[in-house]
Every structure is written in structure tokens, then in C-alpha cells.
Design a protein around this motif. Structure first.
Motif, PDB file in Angstrom:
ATOM      1  N   ARG A 156      11.694  90.361 -43.493  1.00 53.72           N
ATOM      2  CA  ARG A 156      11.063  91.220 -44.494  1.00 53.72           C
ATOM      3  C   ARG A 156       9.551  91.379 -44.243  1.00 53.72           C
ATOM      4  O   ARG A 156       8.980  92.440 -44.472  1.00 53.72           O
ATOM      5  CB  ARG A 156      11.350  90.635 -45.892  1.00 53.72           C
ATOM      6  CG  ARG A 156      10.428  91.053 -47.009  1.00 53.72           C
ATOM      7  CD  ARG A 156      10.458  92.550 -47.250  1.00 53.72           C
ATOM      8  NE  ARG A 156       9.461  92.954 -48.237  1.00 53.72           N
ATOM      9  CZ  ARG A 156       8.174  93.126 -47.984  1.00 53.72           C
ATOM     10  NH1 ARG A 156       7.694  92.930 -46.766  1.00 53.72           N
ATOM     11  NH2 ARG A 156       7.361  93.510 -48.941  1.00 53.72           N
ATOM     12  N   HIS A 178       9.583  96.424 -53.033  1.00 52.86           N
ATOM     13  CA  HIS A 178       9.854  95.426 -54.060  1.00 52.86           C
ATOM     14  C   HIS A 178      10.554  96.196 -55.177  1.00 52.86           C
ATOM     15  O   HIS A 178       9.930  96.583 -56.164  1.00 52.86           O
ATOM     16  CB  HIS A 178       8.549  94.811 -54.553  1.00 52.86           C
ATOM     17  CG  HIS A 178       7.549  94.514 -53.457  1.00 52.86           C
ATOM     18  ND1 HIS A 178       7.682  93.449 -52.611  1.00 52.86           N
ATOM     19  CD2 HIS A 178       6.415  95.153 -53.064  1.00 52.86           C
ATOM     20  CE1 HIS A 178       6.653  93.437 -51.760  1.00 52.86           C
ATOM     21  NE2 HIS A 178       5.891  94.469 -52.011  1.00 52.86           N
ATOM     22  N   ASN A 235       8.303  99.370 -56.748  1.00 53.06           N
ATOM     23  CA  ASN A 235       7.282  99.565 -55.701  1.00 53.06           C
ATOM     24  C   ASN A 235       7.973  99.777 -54.352  1.00 53.06           C
ATOM     25  O   ASN A 235       8.706  98.929 -53.893  1.00 53.06           O
ATOM     26  CB  ASN A 235       6.407  98.301 -55.682  1.00 53.06           C
ATOM     27  CG  ASN A 235       5.354  98.246 -54.575  1.00 53.06           C
ATOM     28  OD1 ASN A 235       4.716  97.227 -54.418  1.00 53.06           O
ATOM     29  ND2 ASN A 235       5.160  99.316 -53.829  1.00 53.06           N
ATOM     30  N   HIS A 266       7.544 100.753 -50.195  1.00 49.30           N
ATOM     31  CA  HIS A 266       6.646 100.874 -49.052  1.00 49.30           C
ATOM     32  C   HIS A 266       7.284 101.816 -48.039  1.00 49.30           C
ATOM     33  O   HIS A 266       8.477 101.687 -47.735  1.00 49.30           O
ATOM     34  CB  HIS A 266       6.433  99.523 -48.368  1.00 49.30           C
ATOM     35  CG  HIS A 266       5.609  98.561 -49.176  1.00 49.30           C
ATOM     36  ND1 HIS A 266       4.352  98.873 -49.631  1.00 49.30           N
ATOM     37  CD2 HIS A 266       5.851  97.305 -49.616  1.00 49.30           C
ATOM     38  CE1 HIS A 266       3.858  97.842 -50.296  1.00 49.30           C
ATOM     39  NE2 HIS A 266       4.760  96.887 -50.309  1.00 49.30           N
ATOM     40  N   GLU A 297       0.046  98.454 -55.279  1.00 50.00           N
ATOM     41  CA  GLU A 297      -0.587  97.143 -55.121  1.00 50.00           C
ATOM     42  C   GLU A 297      -1.722  97.094 -54.105  1.00 50.00           C
ATOM     43  O   GLU A 297      -2.487  96.148 -54.096  1.00 50.00           O
ATOM     44  CB  GLU A 297       0.466  96.080 -54.756  1.00 50.00           C
ATOM     45  CG  GLU A 297       1.287  96.444 -53.523  1.00 50.00           C
ATOM     46  CD  GLU A 297       2.366  95.422 -53.183  1.00 50.00           C
ATOM     47  OE1 GLU A 297       2.529  94.454 -53.919  1.00 50.00           O
ATOM     48  OE2 GLU A 297       3.038  95.623 -52.155  1.00 50.00           O
TER      49      GLU A 297
END
Ligand code: ZN
Length: 470
Positions: free
Chosen positions: A334, A383, A388, A390, A424
Motif C-alpha cells: 500500500r 483511504h 479520500n 489518491h 490531506e
């Protein structure tokens, strides 16, 4: 008049770097090659550009430095571990860098109050390991743990891998000490969980990317070290099943679910195919993979929950870590986002949106990307429990000048679903042109008023997040 101020008056005509060296000593002020031999950021090999790097040893020295810079109208950029991803710590040749690297003491670990007092230059991993020796846990965790600093985590309100359970940095800070642009020290080292005595000033500085003050020390909230921890990787065949899997885990595991890290097939392949160092723990042919961790869940409870997920058809494969080494191997997958550098150029994103909007949004982003860049790869992970995502977008052509076009594909569809261009990582310089997608003109104007009130000369991290003039 203090000795330092007298010195400053005598040197009024001298240049600021000479005055800083006289005030703090030669070892505290780096110039020339000692500045340019430093890399500007984790992914940027460009050198740091600045008049000097000041390395204070105490809050008092940060304060003296800021008083002088304020007097000289000198722009200042604070540096932690330089692992940020949005150019928040970028500098110009005329800037002075204040690096907190020598303020790296853990001053107190209190196992009764479950708090740690640390200076802002402490490396996150060092703090995690030190509190563990007292059977306590500092829950913040992210891929850059070995280089990022407590002060940088606070300045950027870092999120990371356990937000679903423990919140972001904002939720772990009990007290702060901050030096303002004019050198004023605001010491607000609260040690209590509850304190409603007026405005909660620390929140103003958390996530302000060094634009309102320089964090020098903090009181952080610790948790008991959990006795048990379950980590597993599961495969899921349809996106629509993921929210149900998340809900099942959250309700069955009694609030212990701490990570629900979703990886799309292309990201999983990227990090489990050579030259990546990790081998695939299960088939590479499933559409979605989720790394799940529950801190404090009994292993039997996790097994019965997993069986239920299986019976409901929510998962199609699973691997449970049987040892600490296997646990670390699953996390290494991850965390291996650096594999994307094999594709140049590539652009990194950390958008935030409601889980219920996710399927349609990802589809729309990919449609726009494909239309504009036929050879595009959009390695996707996130996440998911925090809403969230990415993206590591490799257009498959061109160079870094494509950034704006790629950003448009990712950010524009967020406007109508009220998503955020930054979950974030923050805004820095990189996302400044897109701030208005996530914040109204009124919100941005309030930010400007706060900036002018605390830093009237605009010397702290100038030009980051928004421009002072609208
Ligand atoms: Zn992240």
C-alpha cells in the motif's frame, strides 16, 4: 533592551544573514553549498534555494530570528522533513528558511495523563517508537513516517492510514507553542482533553501550512497500546459492494476498524510486479483490493466477521497476516506509491468526496483523462473509509507542463459534488489555482483577514494557499 536587539541595532546596516550569525552562532546558520546541497522535497531533486537556513535550538531562538526578520521585512519559510506534496515548503532565493531539525527532543512521556510533549523537529517514527516503550501509541501514521516531523504533521494537519478510527493530526494535538511573525511566543501547552475556555487557538495553526506561525512544541494525545491487531487483504469484485463491506466491518468490529485502504487493480499490479519489490499475496486479476486493519479486535471476532462478509458475497478472496512481518509486507504494498515514478511525467492527487459519489466521480475523471490523453494510466487508491482518494496520473506523453490539463480533469468534476481538491496534503503552491473549487469567496476572505491579523507584513510562507490580495 535585550542583548540581541542591541546587536540588531548595531547591525542595522549589515545584512540579515550576518546579523543572524552574530546572534545565533555560525553553526546555527547555513549558507552557500550547505543550503543548495539540500533537496527541496521528497520527490523533487531540485536544490533548496534560500539566503540561509537558520537552525534554532529553542523557542527563544526561533522568536529572536522572527523578531529580526520582521524588522527587516524578511520572508521566512519553515522547514520540517520536506516530505509535503503540494510545494508548501517551496522557497525563493531571497527567503530565509527556519529549519526545526535541531529542536528534536521528546521532553516528557506521561503514561497517567497519556500525553507526550515533543519539540516540533522530532521525526514521527522516533516518537511512535519512544511512546511504544511505555506501552502507549501515538496513532498518526503515514508513509513518510521515517522523515516527516511532528511540526510538519501539525502544519499540514497530516491524515494518513488510521484516520477512520483516530482522526487527523488536528484530533491528536492537545496543546501547541507557536512563534508568530513578529516573534511573539504563544504558548498554549494545554495538557487536558477538555478545555472550552474561549477560542481553541491551536486549531488556527494546525493545517495553516506555516503561514500563520511556526510551531515549536506540542502536547500530543496518546492511546493505550492495543494488545491485538488484525491485518488482512481482501479482494472485491464490484465497487458497489465496498460501502457494504465497510459498514459490516465497522459495525461488527465494535469500533476497532482503523484502516480500510482501497486499491484499484492497476495500482495493485503496479506495486506487485517487478521491478516493484513486493510479490502479489493473491491473484492480480480482481478489480478491487482492500487492506483492512483493526486495532484491538480479537482475531476470532475478525474471523467471524470475515466469514459473514464471505457469506454475503462481499469478498471473493482474503489473506490474513499471520505475523508482524506479514503485516508489514501488506502495508509495504500500500505504501509503495513511489513505483509511479517509473511513469514520467506523473501527477499525484488527494481528493476528498462523499463515499456515495465515488463510483460516478472516478468514472467521470477517467473518461475526461482518456479523452484528453489516450495512453493515460490513472493508478487509483485511497483511504476509502475517510472519503479520500489518491490518483497517480501518468498521461503517457509530454512533460510536467501538462499538469494544469491533468488537474482540470481531476478537479473540475469535484465542483458540482462539493468535493475537496485536498483531503490531506494541503494547498501550498500547487493547488492554489484550484482553491476556489472547495472554498467560497467568503471563506477565502476570512482566511485573508486572519492572515493579515497575525502576519500584517506577510512574511510567513508568503504566496502559499492564497494571495493576500483578491
Ligand atoms: Zn493518503
Amino acid at each position: 533592551m535585550t542583548e540581541a536587539l542591541l546587536l540588531k541595532k548595531e547591525n542595522r546596516m549589515a545584512d540579515i544573514v550576518t546579523t543572524l550569525i552574530e546572534m545565533l552562532g555560525k553553526g546555527s546558520v547555513l549558507t552557500g553549498e550547505d543550503v543548495s546541497s539540500r533537496q527541496a522535497g521528497f520527490f523533487s531533486r531540485a536544490p533548496v534555494e534560500a539566503k540561509a537556513i537558520v537552525r534554532p535550538r529553542s523557542t527563544a531562538e526561533v522568536s529572536e530570528t522572527m523578531k529580526l526578520c520582521h524588522e527587516f521585512d524578511q520572508p521566512v519559510v519553515a522547514h520540517g522533513g520536506r516530505t509535503g506534496l503540494v510545494l508548501s515548503a517551496a522557497t525563493k532565493p531571497d527567503d530565509i528558511v527556519v529549519s526545526l531539525e535541531r529542536m528534536n527532543s521528546i521532553e516528557e512521556i506521561n503514561s497517567i495523563d497519556r500525553t507526550v510533549v515533543a519539540q516540533s523537529g522530532v521525526i514521527l517514527q522516533t516518537l511512535q517508537e519512544e511512546v511504544e516503550k511505555h506501552d502507549l501509541m501515538y496513532p498518526l501514521d503515514l508513509g513518510a513516517r521515517g522523515s516527516c516531523t511532528i511540526g510538519g504533521n501539525i502544519a499540514t494537519n497530516a491524515g494518513g492510514n488510521r484516520v477512520i478510527r483516530y482522526g487527523m493530526t488536528r484530533d491528536m494535538v492537545l496543546g501547541l507553542e507557536v512563534v508568530l511573525a513578529d516573534g511573539t511566543v504563544v504558548s498554549s501547552m494545554n495538557q487536558m482533553i477538555k478545555n472550552n475556555a474561549g477560542y481553541d487557538l491551536k486549531q488556527l495553526f494546525i493545517g495553516s501550512e506555516g503561514s500563520l506561525g511556526i510551531v515549536t512544541r506540542a502536547v500530543l494525545r496518546l492511546r493505550e497500546m492495543p494488545q491485538e491487531r488484525s491485518t488482512l487483504l481482501v479482494a472485491v469484485d464490484e465497487f458497489g459492494k465496498l460501502p457494504n463491506l465497510l459498514k459490516l466491518l465497522d459495525s461488527s468490529l465494535g469500533g476497532t476498524l482503523s484502516a480500510f485502504e482501497l486499491m484499484w487493480n492497476n495500482f495493485y499490479r503496479l506495486v506487485t510486479t517487478e521491478p516493484a519489490l513486493n510479490s502479489p499475496p493473491m491473484s492480480q486479476d480482481y478489480p478491487y483490493y482492500v487492506l483492512i486493519e483493526a486495532i484491538g479486535a480479537e482475531s476470532e471476532k475478525m474471523e467471524t466477521t470475515l466469514q459473514e462478509a464471505w457469506d454475503q458475497g462481499l469478498i471473493v478472496d482474503a489473506v490474513i497476516a499471520q505475523s508482524e512481518i506479514q503485516r508489514q509486507q501488506l502495508w509495504a504494498l500500500r505504501d509503495d506509491v513511489g513505483q509511479a515514478v517509473r511513469y514520467l511525467p506523473n501527477f499525484t492527487f488527494d481528493v476528498s468526496l462523499r463515499i456515495s459519489h465515488m463510483v460516478d466521480y472516478v468514472e467521470e475523471v477517467n473518461r475526461r483523462l482518456k479523452e484528453r490523453f489516450p495512453k493515460v494510466e490513472n493508478f487509483t487508491l485511497g483511504h476509502m473509509g475517510d472519503g479520500n482518494l489518491h490518483f497517480l496520473v501518468a498521461p503517457g506523453e509530454g512533460d510536467s507542463s501538462l499538469r494544469h490539463d491533468v488537474e482540470a480533469c481531476v478537479y473540475e468534476p469535484l465542483a458540482e459534488i462539493s468535493g475537496s481538491v485536498s483531503a490531506e496534503h494541503g494547498i501550498g503552491l500547487e493547488k492554489k489555482p484550484w482553491l476556489q473549487i472547495s472554498r467560497s469567496p467568503e471563506e477565502i476572505e476570512v482566511m485573508r483577514k486572519m492572515k493579515r491579523a497575525l502576519d500584517p507584513k506577510g512574511i510567513l510562507n508568503p504566496g502559499k494557499i492564497f494571495d493576500l490580495k483578491s
